[in-house]
Scaffold this motif. Structure first.
Motif: not given
Length: 368
Positions: A196-203, A228-233, A238-243
């Motif tokens: 559930h940890d995106l930082r862990e997945a990224d690392l 470049k996420p595929r869509n808004s969901r 993935v927690g992108i802030n500036n959408m």
């Protein structure tokens, strides 16, 4: 190579298409209840899909289609995969050494050989001195190492990890990351990690699959996924802030409730006058003392500092859009940013990524 392409109908839908090469780590991320663990259980044979195929190292573990039904379905014992559970699942009445020996009971080896093999794995995990301890005498990190050794002792063709680091402290987690990195080199098998940890997945991951409501929404390398996420969901998960939202037409992107229009490369994939979601990465934002060409005036709403890092929340004067900007404390000081004070934000149109706008209840968001 581990290949999974399965489909499960209601009440527990599952539509996943993943490939993981030997030596690679593939992370599955998504909200609670999204189906991440169900994917691992399906691969391991603890549950079956309705349709699809699971293949590992050129051996078919599961295959089913509409015409023939289930043609192949190996039992969990017949599938050469190690499974590390979130709660370790160690036998409380057995020592660390005895727990690791369990998968070797039907290996044909004598007891002494089984113990030798298990001891080698304890050494590999750096806990040989704990061989005779019971699980309750071990720390969480030590239990995790025993469980990982048990999952690998039969030299599986694939390793499945179900949130293995979620219940341990940060320093222990870092040491286990190191062990996992070493294992990837030594074992050269596909590794699937649920986290559930995106930082862990990224690392840790070479590729990440985002899952929502049992559906694989996007599979990509971490850098591609976050930029470049595929869509808004996907962007939301993935927690992108500036959408933000807007309308795209012939290389021009309008911003909802704002007079600002961005010049964006038109790749011909989005029809004219289409409502879209759009994101901009951190390196696409620049703050200035004063107005520059194309910049947007915004007020500083909040500043949060953590050591030398600052997170600044901005509110645009035109449209009332919230922008999150991260910078060093030195940059914060240079720009003389203060809560309530205006600044000027420059958004690089070349860094803007446009994607389909799909509400959460629109099934088309899974494929567009």
């Amino acid at each position: 190579m581990l290949k999974i392409k399965v489909s499960q109908t209601l009440p527990n839908p599952l539509q996943i298409n993943i490939e993981c090469a030997p030596g690679q780590l593939h992370a599955l991320v998504g909200p609670s209840g999204s189906g991440k663990t169900s994917v691992l259980r399906t691969i391991a044979g603890l549950s079956n899909a309705s349709l699809g195929k699971i293949e590992c190292d050129n051996q078919i573990w599961f295959e089913a289609n509409d015409l023939q039904g289930t043609a192949t379905s190996l039992s969990p014992a017949e599938r050469s995969c190690g499974f590390l559970f979130q709660q370790y699942a160690l036998f409380p009445h057995l020592t660390a050494l005895e727990n690791i020996c369990i998968p070797l009971q039907n290996s044909g080896h004598e007891l002494a050989m089984r113990q030798t093999i298990a001891t080698d794995w304890l050494n590999h995990m750096g806990i040989a001195e704990l061989a005779q301890r019971m699980p309750h005498q071990l720390s969480g990190g030590q239990q995790q190492r025993v469980a990982l050794a048990r999952a690998l002792v039969k030299k599986p063709n694939a390793l499945l990890l179900d949130e293995p680091f979620s219940a341990i402290d940060a320093p222990t987690r870092q040491s286990l990351y190191k062990i996992l990195a070493e294992l990837r080199k030594d074992l050269n098998i596909p590794i699937l990690l649920v986290t559930h940890d995106l930082r862990e997945a990224d690392l840790l991951a070479d590729h990440i699959t985002v899952i929502d409501q049992g559906i694989g929404l996007q599979t990509a390398a971490p850098q591609v996924l976050f930029q470049k996420p595929r869509n808004s969901r996907v962007a939301e998960l993935v927690g992108i802030n500036n959408m933000f939202e807007g309308v795209f037409k012939a290389g021009k992107l309008s911003w909802n409730n704002s007079s600002h229009v961005f010049e964006v490369l038109d790749k011909g994939k989005i029809p004219p006058d289409t409502p879209v979601a759009w994101v901009v990465p951190a390196d696409g934002l620049t703050l200035h003392h004063s107005q520059v060409a194309g910049s947007i005036q915004a007020m500083v709403q909040q500043i949060s500092t953590l050591g030398q890092i600052a997170v600044v929340q901005l509110l645009t004067n035109d449209g009332g859009h919230k922008i999150t900007w991260e910078a060093s404390a030195a940059e914060l000081k240079r720009l003389e940013l203060e809560v309530g004070k205006n600044t000027h934000v420059e958004i690089d149109g070349n860094k803007i990524h446009i994607m389909p706008l799909r509400p959460i209840n629109d099934p088309r968001r899974f494929t567009s």
